[in-house]
Design a protein around this motif. Structure first.
Motif, PDB file in Angstrom:
ATOM      1  N   GLY A  29      50.844 -65.887-116.254  1.00 21.57           N
ATOM      2  CA  GLY A  29      52.139 -65.325-115.894  1.00 21.57           C
ATOM      3  C   GLY A  29      53.278 -66.319-116.039  1.00 21.57           C
ATOM      4  O   GLY A  29      53.193 -67.281-116.809  1.00 21.57           O
ATOM      5  N   ILE A  30      54.342 -66.110-115.275  1.00 22.44           N
ATOM      6  CA  ILE A  30      55.563 -66.906-115.418  1.00 22.44           C
ATOM      7  C   ILE A  30      55.725 -67.871-114.249  1.00 22.44           C
ATOM      8  O   ILE A  30      55.134 -67.699-113.188  1.00 22.44           O
ATOM      9  N   ASP A  31      56.543 -68.881-114.467  1.00 19.93           N
ATOM     10  CA  ASP A  31      56.782 -69.896-113.438  1.00 19.93           C
ATOM     11  C   ASP A  31      57.893 -69.494-112.473  1.00 19.93           C
ATOM     12  O   ASP A  31      57.801 -69.758-111.274  1.00 19.93           O
ATOM     13  N   VAL A  32      58.942 -68.881-112.998  1.00 19.32           N
ATOM     14  CA  VAL A  32      60.089 -68.508-112.165  1.00 19.32           C
ATOM     15  C   VAL A  32      60.531 -67.092-112.502  1.00 19.32           C
ATOM     16  O   VAL A  32      60.705 -66.753-113.676  1.00 19.32           O
ATOM     17  N   LEU A  33      60.722 -66.284-111.456  1.00 18.71           N
ATOM     18  CA  LEU A  33      61.295 -64.950-111.621  1.00 18.71           C
ATOM     19  C   LEU A  33      62.646 -64.922-110.931  1.00 18.71           C
ATOM     20  O   LEU A  33      62.744 -65.149-109.721  1.00 18.71           O
ATOM     21  N   VAL A  34      63.698 -64.672-111.704  1.00 20.81           N
ATOM     22  CA  VAL A  34      65.035 -64.517-111.144  1.00 20.81           C
ATOM     23  C   VAL A  34      65.243 -63.043-110.829  1.00 20.81           C
ATOM     24  O   VAL A  34      65.113 -62.187-111.712  1.00 20.81           O
ATOM     25  N   VAL A  35      65.546 -62.740-109.574  1.00 20.31           N
ATOM     26  CA  VAL A  35      65.722 -61.359-109.135  1.00 20.31           C
ATOM     27  C   VAL A  35      67.201 -61.090-108.906  1.00 20.31           C
ATOM     28  O   VAL A  35      67.835 -61.732-108.056  1.00 20.31           O
ATOM     29  N   ASP A  36      67.751 -60.169-109.664  1.00 19.02           N
ATOM     30  CA  ASP A  36      69.151 -59.765-109.536  1.00 19.02           C
ATOM     31  C   ASP A  36      69.226 -58.631-108.522  1.00 19.02           C
ATOM     32  O   ASP A  36      68.833 -57.496-108.808  1.00 19.02           O
ATOM     33  N   LEU A  37      69.726 -58.934-107.317  1.00 19.86           N
ATOM     34  CA  LEU A  37      69.802 -57.941-106.253  1.00 19.86           C
ATOM     35  C   LEU A  37      71.061 -57.109-106.364  1.00 19.86           C
ATOM     36  O   LEU A  37      72.087 -57.579-106.871  1.00 19.86           O
ATOM     37  N   PRO A  38      71.033 -55.864-105.891  1.00 19.33           N
ATOM     38  CA  PRO A  38      72.253 -55.056-105.867  1.00 19.33           C
ATOM     39  C   PRO A  38      73.193 -55.560-104.787  1.00 19.33           C
ATOM     40  O   PRO A  38      72.786 -56.296-103.878  1.00 19.33           O
ATOM     41  N   PRO A  39      74.465 -55.184-104.854  1.00 17.68           N
ATOM     42  CA  PRO A  39      75.399 -55.589-103.793  1.00 17.68           C
ATOM     43  C   PRO A  39      74.984 -55.009-102.442  1.00 17.68           C
ATOM     44  O   PRO A  39      74.316 -53.972-102.373  1.00 17.68           O
ATOM     45  N   GLY A  40      75.380 -55.677-101.382  1.00 15.94           N
ATOM     46  CA  GLY A  40      75.122 -55.152-100.045  1.00 15.94           C
ATOM     47  C   GLY A  40      73.860 -55.702 -99.419  1.00 15.94           C
ATOM     48  O   GLY A  40      73.162 -56.561 -99.977  1.00 15.94           O
TER      49      GLY A  40
END
Length: 306
Positions: A158-169
């Motif tokens: 798999g991957i080393d880093v997952l960047v998660v783009d959260l919705p506003p709020g």
């Protein structure tokens, strides 16, 4: 009657993901998704060369397909366990609810003329999601735990880093992530405005409540540097108040991104600004500052999440 408080959910790791970094804003319209994509690209370009993926958790307004140039991509395939295999572009594994939407509705055209200057097309971007809370939570959990980040077996381990783009709020999606997933750090994106600061404080309080470590705050559109006279202008006011508030909340200011047209233009083109070579001709108009700030942010993230 007030419902009794049950046991706190047990946090777990996302399968085939070593580290998780959340990018949040609490306030909409501050350029969070653009920052998230360029952070993911900056991490992939880090000297340690981590394997990086990006997950768009904005269920109602996914923007990753456009920013990553995947608007016209086919629907993702699934593996033998019925887990979704992410799409890949610019060397990043990408997953978004926007990849799973139908291409309807087809809006009738008033004329036969085609606006060749517009980047808008009849695709997944025009399909609305009209869901209640439980459906949103279910979709969020599927995106978190039923995605094959090994790329169908192409990336062993798999991957080393997952960047998660959260919705506003501070609603269902952010709460679901923080309660169910071991998040290694959160980056909060804001502008230098008091109206944004109020929401930043709410976002910080939420992360503290669900025990998600906050790496710091990134100020976007912090200033504009005139290309003619090189004078710096604080278009949205000085950052003194938000820096003071960050100090009170014990948050580090991780960087200040200038306001440059190329940053939004790159999102519309589907080519992140961090990509070397594509925007070299614009290196004197703030692009260099953006690249440098994002590279420094990536270095900070790598050093702190391990």
């Amino acid at each position: 009657m007030i419902p009794r408080r049950g046991k706190a959910p047990v946090k777990s790791r996302i399968p085939q993901v070593r580290r998780v970094v959340a990018v949040s804003s609490a306030k909409g319209g501050v350029g969070k998704s653009t920052v998230a994509v360029n952070l993911a690209m900056a991490l992939a370009m880090h000297p340690s060369r981590p394997r990086v993926g990006i997950l768009d958790l904005d269920i109602f307004g996914p923007s990753l397909p456009r920013i990553m140039g995947l608007r016209d991509a086919p629907e993702p395939e699934v593996n033998n366990f019925n887990h979704i295999i992410p799409l890949v572009n610019h060397g990043l594994q990408c997953m978004s609810m926007g990849f799973l939407l139908s291409r309807d509705p087809q809006f009738p055209s008033k004329t036969n003329k085609t606006d060749m200057g517009s980047t808008w097309r009849l695709n997944q971007e025009s399909a609305p999601i009209v869901w209640r809370g439980l459906m949103v939570q279910k979709a969020t959990q599927q995106l978190l735990f039923e995605v094959d980040w090994s790329g169908g077996g192409n990336i062993p381990g798999g991957i080393d880093v997952l960047v998660v783009d959260l919705p506003p709020g501070t609603g269902d999606v952010a709460l679901t992530l923080g309660q169910l997933v071991h998040v290694d750090g959160a980056v909060i994106v804001s502008t230098a405005q008091d109206v944004a600061l109020a929401d930043v404080k709410k976002g910080v309080a939420m992360f503290q409540k669900i025990k998600v470590p906050i790496l710091g705050m990134l100020l976007n559109m912090s200033h504009f540097r005139c290309p003619s006279c090189t004078t710096q202008h604080d278009l949205f006011g000085t950052s003194a108040s938000i820096e003071s508030a960050a100090e009170e909340m014990r948050l580090e200011i991780l960087g200040k991104l200038p306001l440059v047209p190329q940053l939004s233009m790159s999102a519309d083109r589907g080519v992140p600004l961090m990509l070397q070579g594509f925007y070299d001709a614009d290196s004197d108009s703030g692009v260099t500052d953006v690249r440098s700030t994002m590279s420094d942010l990536a270095e900070t993230v790598v050093s702190r999440i391990g």
